[in-house]
Design a protein around this motif. Sequence first.
Motif, PDB file in Angstrom:
ATOM      1  N   MET A  78       1.111-135.317  -1.025  1.00 57.91           N
ATOM      2  CA  MET A  78      -0.317-135.210  -0.735  1.00 57.91           C
ATOM      3  C   MET A  78      -0.622-135.693   0.674  1.00 57.91           C
ATOM      4  SD  MET A  78      -1.895-133.761  -3.167  1.00 57.91           S
ATOM      5  CE  MET A  78      -3.538-134.107  -2.547  1.00 57.91           C
ATOM      6  N   GLY A  79       0.069-136.758   1.127  1.00 63.24           N
ATOM      7  CA  GLY A  79      -0.148-137.233   2.493  1.00 63.24           C
ATOM      8  C   GLY A  79       0.248-136.191   3.528  1.00 63.24           C
ATOM      9  N   VAL A  80       1.404-135.542   3.312  1.00 64.12           N
ATOM     10  CA  VAL A  80       1.847-134.490   4.240  1.00 64.12           C
ATOM     11  C   VAL A  80       0.885-133.312   4.211  1.00 64.12           C
ATOM     12  CG1 VAL A  80       3.691-132.827   4.707  1.00 64.12           C
ATOM     13  CG2 VAL A  80       4.260-135.170   4.065  1.00 64.12           C
ATOM     14  N   MET A  81       0.413-132.943   3.030  1.00 67.79           N
ATOM     15  CA  MET A  81      -0.500-131.812   2.898  1.00 67.79           C
ATOM     16  C   MET A  81      -1.834-132.093   3.589  1.00 67.79           C
ATOM     17  SD  MET A  81      -1.632-129.949  -0.655  1.00 67.79           S
ATOM     18  CE  MET A  81      -2.748-128.545  -0.660  1.00 67.79           C
ATOM     19  N   VAL A  82      -2.374-133.292   3.395  1.00 73.98           N
ATOM     20  CA  VAL A  82      -3.641-133.655   4.041  1.00 73.98           C
ATOM     21  C   VAL A  82      -3.469-133.724   5.552  1.00 73.98           C
ATOM     22  CG1 VAL A  82      -5.340-135.509   4.299  1.00 73.98           C
ATOM     23  CG2 VAL A  82      -4.563-134.847   2.022  1.00 73.98           C
ATOM     24  N   GLY A  83      -2.349-134.269   6.012  1.00 72.35           N
ATOM     25  CA  GLY A  83      -2.100-134.338   7.449  1.00 72.35           C
ATOM     26  C   GLY A  83      -1.990-132.961   8.080  1.00 72.35           C
ATOM     27  N   PHE A  84      -1.355-132.028   7.362  1.00 74.64           N
ATOM     28  CA  PHE A  84      -1.230-130.673   7.901  1.00 74.64           C
ATOM     29  C   PHE A  84      -2.580-129.964   7.955  1.00 74.64           C
ATOM     30  CE2 PHE A  84      -0.666-126.103   7.135  1.00 74.64           C
ATOM     31  CZ  PHE A  84       0.117-125.765   8.229  1.00 74.64           C
ATOM     32  N   ILE A  85      -3.373-130.099   6.880  1.00 74.68           N
ATOM     33  CA  ILE A  85      -4.641-129.368   6.807  1.00 74.68           C
ATOM     34  C   ILE A  85      -5.657-129.917   7.797  1.00 74.68           C
ATOM     35  CG2 ILE A  85      -6.621-128.837   5.320  1.00 74.68           C
ATOM     36  CD1 ILE A  85      -4.681-128.706   2.977  1.00 74.68           C
ATOM     37  N   PHE A  86      -5.754-131.236   7.888  1.00 73.61           N
ATOM     38  CA  PHE A  86      -6.808-131.834   8.718  1.00 73.61           C
ATOM     39  C   PHE A  86      -6.312-132.300  10.082  1.00 73.61           C
ATOM     40  CE2 PHE A  86      -8.194-132.474   4.319  1.00 73.61           C
ATOM     41  CZ  PHE A  86      -9.462-131.905   4.372  1.00 73.61           C
ATOM     42  N   GLY A  87      -5.013-132.271  10.304  1.00 76.63           N
ATOM     43  CA  GLY A  87      -4.486-132.702  11.589  1.00 76.63           C
ATOM     44  C   GLY A  87      -3.874-131.580  12.405  1.00 76.63           C
ATOM     45  N   LEU A  88      -2.815-130.981  11.862  1.00 79.15           N
ATOM     46  CA  LEU A  88      -2.068-129.986  12.622  1.00 79.15           C
ATOM     47  C   LEU A  88      -2.760-128.634  12.636  1.00 79.15           C
ATOM     48  CD1 LEU A  88       0.492-129.347  14.207  1.00 79.15           C
ATOM     49  CD2 LEU A  88       1.627-128.832  12.034  1.00 79.15           C
ATOM     50  N   LEU A  89      -3.309-128.208  11.493  1.00 81.29           N
ATOM     51  CA  LEU A  89      -3.900-126.875  11.409  1.00 81.29           C
ATOM     52  C   LEU A  89      -5.074-126.682  12.374  1.00 81.29           C
ATOM     53  CD1 LEU A  89      -3.295-124.316   9.801  1.00 81.29           C
ATOM     54  CD2 LEU A  89      -5.013-125.029   8.133  1.00 81.29           C
ATOM     55  N   PRO A  90      -6.039-127.617  12.468  1.00 75.17           N
ATOM     56  CA  PRO A  90      -7.111-127.427  13.462  1.00 75.17           C
ATOM     57  C   PRO A  90      -6.596-127.386  14.898  1.00 75.17           C
ATOM     58  CG  PRO A  90      -7.754-129.063  11.828  1.00 75.17           C
ATOM     59  CD  PRO A  90      -6.299-128.791  11.625  1.00 75.17           C
ATOM     60  N   LEU A  91      -5.583-128.218  15.198  1.00 72.54           N
ATOM     61  CA  LEU A  91      -5.027-128.218  16.549  1.00 72.54           C
ATOM     62  C   LEU A  91      -4.395-126.874  16.882  1.00 72.54           C
ATOM     63  CD1 LEU A  91      -4.270-129.733  19.141  1.00 72.54           C
ATOM     64  CD2 LEU A  91      -2.226-130.575  17.950  1.00 72.54           C
ATOM     65  N   ILE A  92      -3.655-126.315  15.932  1.00 68.79           N
ATOM     66  CA  ILE A  92      -3.034-125.010  16.158  1.00 68.79           C
ATOM     67  C   ILE A  92      -4.096-123.933  16.324  1.00 68.79           C
ATOM     68  CG2 ILE A  92      -1.600-123.234  15.068  1.00 68.79           C
ATOM     69  CD1 ILE A  92       0.023-125.473  13.813  1.00 68.79           C
ATOM     70  N   TRP A  93      -5.154-123.985  15.514  1.00 68.05           N
ATOM     71  CA  TRP A  93      -6.213-122.983  15.610  1.00 68.05           C
ATOM     72  C   TRP A  93      -6.907-123.044  16.971  1.00 68.05           C
ATOM     73  CZ3 TRP A  93      -7.291-118.649  13.468  1.00 68.05           C
ATOM     74  CH2 TRP A  93      -8.554-118.077  13.609  1.00 68.05           C
TER      75      TRP A  93
END
Length: 361
Positions: A78-93
């Motif tokens: 869950m920590g990895v999933m939350v980090g990807f959705i709210f951290g990495l994904l917006p940066l990539i977008w």
Amino acid sequence: MIRILRGLAHKYFSDEEAVILFLLLVAGTAFIIWFGAMLAPVIASLIVAFILQGLVTKLVRMGAPEIVAILGVFTVFMGVMVGFIFGLLPLIWVQVGKLAGETPRIIGELQSYLEVLPQEYPQLISAEAVNTLYQQVSTEVGHMTQWLVSFSLSSIPDLVALLIYVVLVPILVFFFLKDREVILGAIARLLPPQRPMMLQIWHEVNLQCANYVRGKALEILIVGGATYIAFKLLGMPYAALLSLLVGLSVVIPYIGAAVVTIPVMVIGLFAFGWGSHFIWVMVVYGVIQALDGNVLVPVLFSEVNNLHPVAIIVAVLFFGGIWGLWGVFFAIPLATMLKAVFTAWPVAYSIPEPAGDDVAE
């Protein structure tokens, strides 16, 4: 013709278990083809639970209670999933949008580079060929920009689907981990009580596919993370986007690394020009690729049976054409499964007795 068909049936389907396994494979493939899109969250949850089960098993062997191991691994997931959705994904977008905005400048610089080629290499490249290439590149980039705009305008259904995944996948993953034995026991009761061939195939596929999928997920994280750190230190623009592409490129052996090198070279060239900085970027990128192929892959996949490169490329093309990105990712495990099935399949080499009508012929 009848004699040939009877001989093939006797050779490959004389065992009752082989017939049942063949029917199960056909039914399972048809089910995934017809209902795969509908049950995509369930299939994704099964894959994630399959990856996480190895960590749960290791923690249990180390002495941790099973429920504690499940809760610990699920918390990390869950920590990895939350980090990807709210951290990495917006940066990539954000970086994708920025790259789309700078596309006209990149095209203009590309044109200036191309215009010099006929003057320096007139025997190899003509001005007409350069103009044709430039028009094709401009057309493709224009289509890509239009796709990005249309994607942003029609992203509401995709956001709804993403919310469904965000809610359903963690719930399903938890119950697949918690009730793994119950689910496997229910499936086992539907199979014949004596199934040595199925058990052999299950053991081989579970060992090979589990090692491959978990190793490949870890390889994506290591290669992508190392690329991001290196590109950030070197001041490479779009570091998050490029590191994501480099990480995902390891999914397709041989082809992925060759394809992803092109955007890395293009962006590095337009960011730094022909100079020492660009050379350093490419050297570091080459070192990461070399370490991945010669150090990381042998360590992570030491227990996985190697497939011939031709078999890997054929599997990637075939399963990728059927199931898209998921087919590309699981092409090698699926090929390994087919190899295990063919290896364990019982073959009767004795020639069946001819029937009366055959003798009459």
